[in-house]
Design a protein around this motif. Structure first.
Motif, PDB file in Angstrom:
ATOM      1  N   LEU A  26      12.780   3.763  -0.622  1.00 56.48           N
ATOM      2  CA  LEU A  26      11.637   3.069  -0.024  1.00 56.48           C
ATOM      3  C   LEU A  26      12.079   2.068   1.030  1.00 56.48           C
ATOM      4  N   ARG A  27      13.282   1.483   0.858  1.00 57.60           N
ATOM      5  CA  ARG A  27      13.811   0.556   1.865  1.00 57.60           C
ATOM      6  C   ARG A  27      14.408   1.286   3.065  1.00 57.60           C
ATOM      7  N   GLY A  28      14.473   2.600   2.997  1.00 61.60           N
ATOM      8  CA  GLY A  28      15.043   3.371   4.100  1.00 61.60           C
ATOM      9  C   GLY A  28      16.537   3.577   3.998  1.00 61.60           C
ATOM     10  N   GLU A  29      17.134   3.281   2.829  1.00 60.02           N
ATOM     11  CA  GLU A  29      18.576   3.468   2.629  1.00 60.02           C
ATOM     12  C   GLU A  29      18.813   4.859   2.028  1.00 60.02           C
ATOM     13  N   HIS A  30      18.620   5.876   2.839  1.00 61.53           N
ATOM     14  CA  HIS A  30      18.581   7.243   2.324  1.00 61.53           C
ATOM     15  C   HIS A  30      19.913   7.696   1.730  1.00 61.53           C
ATOM     16  N   ALA A  31      21.006   7.392   2.398  1.00 62.06           N
ATOM     17  CA  ALA A  31      22.312   7.857   1.910  1.00 62.06           C
ATOM     18  C   ALA A  31      22.618   7.271   0.536  1.00 62.06           C
ATOM     19  N   ASP A  32      22.408   5.964   0.382  1.00 60.97           N
ATOM     20  CA  ASP A  32      22.669   5.326  -0.910  1.00 60.97           C
ATOM     21  C   ASP A  32      21.685   5.812  -1.976  1.00 60.97           C
ATOM     22  N   ALA A  33      20.437   6.045  -1.556  1.00 61.67           N
ATOM     23  CA  ALA A  33      19.429   6.539  -2.507  1.00 61.67           C
ATOM     24  C   ALA A  33      19.826   7.913  -3.045  1.00 61.67           C
ATOM     25  N   THR A  39       0.842  -1.207   0.000  1.00 61.08           N
ATOM     26  CA  THR A  39       0.000   0.000   0.000  1.00 61.08           C
ATOM     27  C   THR A  39       0.869   1.247   0.000  1.00 61.08           C
ATOM     28  N   PHE A  40       1.882   1.237   0.842  1.00 57.72           N
ATOM     29  CA  PHE A  40       2.804   2.366   0.946  1.00 57.72           C
ATOM     30  C   PHE A  40       3.526   2.579  -0.390  1.00 57.72           C
ATOM     31  N   VAL A  41       4.108   1.488  -0.925  1.00 51.78           N
ATOM     32  CA  VAL A  41       4.889   1.608  -2.156  1.00 51.78           C
ATOM     33  C   VAL A  41       4.015   2.088  -3.310  1.00 51.78           C
ATOM     34  N   THR A  42       2.823   1.507  -3.431  1.00 49.07           N
ATOM     35  CA  THR A  42       1.921   1.906  -4.506  1.00 49.07           C
ATOM     36  C   THR A  42       1.575   3.380  -4.413  1.00 49.07           C
ATOM     37  N   ASN A  43       1.261   3.840  -3.220  1.00 49.57           N
ATOM     38  CA  ASN A  43       0.880   5.245  -3.057  1.00 49.57           C
ATOM     39  C   ASN A  43       2.039   6.190  -3.369  1.00 49.57           C
ATOM     40  N   TYR A  44       3.256   5.754  -3.054  1.00 55.86           N
ATOM     41  CA  TYR A  44       4.402   6.596  -3.394  1.00 55.86           C
ATOM     42  C   TYR A  44       4.600   6.639  -4.909  1.00 55.86           C
ATOM     43  N   LEU A  45       4.610   5.484  -5.537  1.00 51.50           N
ATOM     44  CA  LEU A  45       4.880   5.434  -6.980  1.00 51.50           C
ATOM     45  C   LEU A  45       3.805   6.136  -7.795  1.00 51.50           C
TER      46      LEU A  45
END
Length: 640
Positions: free
Chosen positions: A366-373, A285-291
Motif C-alpha cells: 500500500l505504501r508503494g514498496e513493491h519489491a519489499d512487499a 478511502t483507498f486503504v479501506t477499499n483494498y482491505l
C-alpha cells in the motif's frame, strides 16, 4: 459523438480494482471514469479551437465540438464562406510559403512535421551573376536590388537543398537573409540545419522566423521537432500546440506531435516525481477499499483482544496492528503499519510469523514498496503454504505491474491449497475484469457467491460485470437483490447509483447517493467513505450544471479525506469546466502527487500538462487566445 479518435495507448496501467467499477485501489477506474464524464458532456479537460483533449489511461482522445453547426463538415463549410479578406490573404500567404520552402529531411520516422511536396528547381544557378554579398557590401545595394538578389539566392538555395548540398544551401540562404530578413529564408536555413542534425541552430533560425511571423506554422513545427531532439519536451509541446491551433487541428502530423509530446512531458516529470516520492500510505478511502476486498475473518487464535500478551512483544505488536486497522482511519492505518513493522523486528511470533509477514507485506504494498512487499509475501508462503491470502495478495501485485502470468500462477497455487476459498475466485474475477474478460469474471464472481453468500462485494462486482457485458436487466436485478439482502450497507446504494447515473437517471441516482451518505455517517463517523459525496457532486453537475453545490460536496469530501485521489481529480475537472484553469492546474498536480504508480502519475500529469500548456499558449500567443474566444472554444462549452 462525431469526430472521435483514440490515439496510441500510454504504458499499461493495470492495477488492482478492489471493490467496484469506479474507485478502488486501482487508478484505472478513476481515469476511465473521468474521461467518460468528459465524453458525455460532463467535463472539458482542455478545449482548443473547438476540440477538447481528454487524457485517459488509454491515451488521448480528441472530441470535436459540433454543437454550433450540427457537424464538423458543416462548420468548416460555413467558416470558408465567412472568411474575411484578411483571412483569405493569410491563406494565400501560407500557400506561397508551402511552395517556396524546402522539405525538411532527416526527421525520425513517425515525427515528420511537414507535408511532402516538390522542391523547386532551376535550370542554372541563379546566383552565378550576383556581386559579392556580405555585411560590408549589402548596404550599397538599393532596396530593389536587395529584393531581386534575395529571390535569386533563395532559388539557388532551394536547388542546393534539393541536391542535399546543405552547407552550400546554408550559405546561400544566409546571404539572402542579409539582403532581406524574411521568415521563409530563416525557416529554409533551419531545414538545412535540421537535415544536418544541428538542433541548436534549428532553434535559433526558427525562432528568428517566428519573430518575424508568429503564426508561421512550419517554423513552429520545425522548432518543436528540434526541441524534441534536445529533450526540451515542454517547449516542444508549446510550439506543437500553437501550430495546431493556428492550423485548426487540420494537420494530422502536428496533432500526433502534440499527443506524443504530451506523453513525453508527463513521463519525464512522472519519473522525477516517483524517484523523489516519499513512501507513505495512500488515502484512508483507498486503504479501506483494498482491505475490504478480502472477506473479514476473526483474529488468529492467540491474538484475540482478551489474550494475555505483552504489548512490547512481537505478538503484542501484531495484535495492536490488527486493532488499529479496525478504526478505518488514516491515523489507525499508520499505527497498524508501524505495529506490523515492529512485530517482525521483535520476533518471538511462533506460529504467527507467516501471518505477520503477510500483514507487513500488505502495508508495504500500500505504501508503494513493491519489491519489499513481494519479499514479505514470498516469506509468508514459504513459512505457511496454506495461507492462501498471501498468494492472492501476491497475485494482485503481479497484476498491478502487468504480470498476468505471475498473477494467474499464484491463483492456481492458492487453489491447490484451498480450492473452496471464495476470496480466490473473487480476486481472480478481478483479474478477468481488468482484462475485459467479462464472461470469465462473471463466472468467478458467481463461484465466490456460491461459496459465501455474505460478502457484499462479490454481489456488487457481479452486477457491475453484467452491466459491462451489456446485460442491463440482469445487472439491475442483481443490484435489487443485493440491496434487499444488504439493506444496511452503504456500498450497494453508492454503486447502484453509479449505474443509474450512467443511464442518465439523475434523480434516482442522487437518491441512492444520499442514502449511502447518511448510512456512512451513521456507521462510520470517523472513517467515512467519501465516494458517495463525490458521486453526488458529479450527478448534480451533470444534471443541473450546479457548479456551486458540486464544489461544496467535493470540498466536504476533501476535508474528510484530503488524500482521496478521485475527489482531487474530480475537483480539478469541475474547476476546469468553469474556466478556472489556474486553480484546476493545482488540483491536477495534487492528483499526481497522490498517485502510487508511474502509470497513475503519468495519467494525472497528462491532465496537468495539457492544462498548463493552455495557460502558456494564452500567455505567449495572446492573439491565439482571442481566436479561441471568437471560435467559442473555451472551457465550459458543452460538447455534443
Amino acid at each position: 459523438m462525431s469526430g472521435e479518435r483514440i490515439l496510441p495507448p500510454f504504458a499499461p496501467n493495470t492495477a488492482l480494482d478492489t471493490s467496484s467499477l469506479s474507485s478502488q485501489s486501482s487508478s484505472l477506474p478513476l481515469w476511465e471514469r473521468l474521461s467518460s464524464w468528459a465524453a458525455e458532456n460532463k467535463a472539458a479537460v482542455y478545449t482548443i479551437a473547438g476540440i477538447a483533449i481528454v487524457v485517459t489511461g488509454a491515451g488521448i482522445v480528441y472530441y470535436r465540438s459540433d454543437s454550433r453547426t450540427g457537424g464538423a463538415s458543416g462548420a468548416e463549410a460555413d467558416a470558408k464562406k465567412k472568411a474575411s479578406k484578411k483571412e483569405r490573404r493569410k491563406a494565400k500567404k501560407d500557400k506561397d510559403k508551402d511552395q517556396e520552402q524546402p522539405e525538411s529531411k532527416n526527421v525520425p520516422e513517425g515525427q515528420q512535421q511537414e507535408a511532402k511536396r516538390n522542391v523547386p528547381t532551376v535550370e542554372t544557378d541563379s546566383s552565378d551573376h550576383l556581386p559579392p554579398i556580405n555585411h560590408s557590401t549589402v548596404d550599397s545595394f538599393s532596396d530593389q536590388e536587395r529584393k531581386e538578389y534575395a529571390t535569386k539566392l533563395k532559388i539557388a538555395g532551394n536547388k542546393a537543398y534539393g541536391d542535399k548540398s546543405y552547407n552550400e544551401a546554408i550559405d546561400l540562404y544566409g546571404k539572402a537573409i542579409l539582403c532581406k530578413p524574411d521568415p521563409i529564408f530563416y525557416s529554409n536555413r533551419a531545414a538545412c540545419y535540421n537535415a544536418l542534425g544541428n538542433w541548436d541552430k534549428v532553434v535559433e533560425d526558427t525562432t528568428a522566423a517566428i519573430g518575424l511571423d508568429n503564426e508561421y506554422v512550419k517554423a513552429l513545427n520545425r522548432r518543436a521537432n528540434a526541441y524534441e531532439h534536445l529533450e526540451q519536451y515542454s517547449e516542444a509541446l508549446l510550439d506543437a500546440t500553437a501550430s495546431c491551433i493556428i492550423d485548426g487541428f487540420r494537420n494530422e502530423q502536428s496533432v500526433q506531435s502534440v499527443e506524443r509530446l504530451l506523453k513525453k512531458v508527463a513521463e519525464a516529470k512522472g519519473k522525477a516525481i516517483l524517484d523523489g516520492k516519499q513512501k507513505r500510505l495512500p488515502s484512508p478511502t483507498f486503504v479501506t477499499n483494498y482491505l475490504q476486498s478480502f472477506r473479514p475473518r476473526p483474529r488468529p487464535e492467540g491474538l484475540e483482544e482478551t489474550a494475555d500478551l505483552n504489548e512490547d512483544s512481537g505478538k503484542g505488536q501484531l495484535r495492536a496492528g490488527l486493532a488499529a486497522m479496525e478504526k478505518k482511519t488514516g491515523e489507525g492505518y499508520d499505527a497498524a503499519s508501524r505495529a506490523f513493522d515492529k512485530a517482525l523486528e521483535l520476533r518471538d511470533l511462533d506460529e504467527h510469523e507467516a501471518f505477520a509477514y503477510n500483514m507487513r507485506g500488505t502495508f508495504r504494498y500500500l505504501r508503494g514498496e513493491h519489491a519489499d512487499a513481494l519479499k514479505d509475501l514470498d516469506k509468508s508462503v514459504e513459512l505457511r503454504p496454506s495461507l492462501t491470502q498471501s498468494y492472492i495478495k501476491r497475485a494482485s501485485m503481479h497484476l498491478e505491474v502487468g504480470n498476468r502470468e505471475g498473477a494467474a500462477a499464484d491463483f492456481e497455487k492458492a487453489m491447490e491449497h484451498k480450492q473452496d476459498d471464495p476470496d480466490i475466485y473473487y480476486h481472480r474475477a478481478q483479474l478477468h475484469f481488468i482484462l475485459a474478460e467479462f464472461g470469465d469474471a462473471a463466472k468467478d464472481y458467481q463461484k465466490s457467491i456460491d461459496l459465501d453468500q455474505d460478502f457484499i462485494f462479490s454481489h456488487i462486482q457481479l452486477g457491475v460485470t453484467q452491466y459491462k457485458m451489456g446485460t442491463i436487466a440482469s445487472s439491475m436485478a442483481t443490484f435489487r437483490r443485493t440491496m434487499k439482502k444488504f439493506d444496511k450497507m452503504p456500498d450497494v446504494y453508492n454503486y447502484y447509483g453509479e449505474l443509474l447515473l450512467d443511464q442518465q437517471k439523475h434523480s434516482e441516482a442522487i437518491e441512492k447517493f444520499e442514502t449511502a451518505i447518511e448510512m456512512e455517517k451513521q456507521t462510520k463517523p470517523l472513517g467515512m467513505n467519501v465516494l458517495p459525496l463525490v458521486n453526488k457532486a458529479l450527478a448534480l453537475f451533470q444534471w443541473k450544471q450546479d457548479f456551486q453545490e458540486a464544489e461544496k460536496l467535493l470540498q466536504k469530501a476533501l476535508i474528510i479525506d484530503p488524500e482521496c485521489d478521485i475527489a482531487v481529480a474530480t475537483m480539478a475537472q469541475l474547476l476546469l469546466q468553469q474556466g478556472k484553469v489556474t486553480e484546476a492546474l493545482k488540483y491536477f498536480e495534487r492528483a499526481a502527487e497522490l498517485s502510487r504508480t508511474e502509470g497513475e502519475i503519468v495519467n494525472a500529469l497528462s491532465y496537468a500538462e495539457a492544462t498548463r500548456t493552455q495557460l502558456e499558449v494564452q500567455e505567449k500567443y495572446p492573439q491565439l487566445a482571442n481566436r479561441l474566444q471568437g471560435m467559442g472554444g473555451l472551457p465550459g462549452q458543452g460538447m455534443r
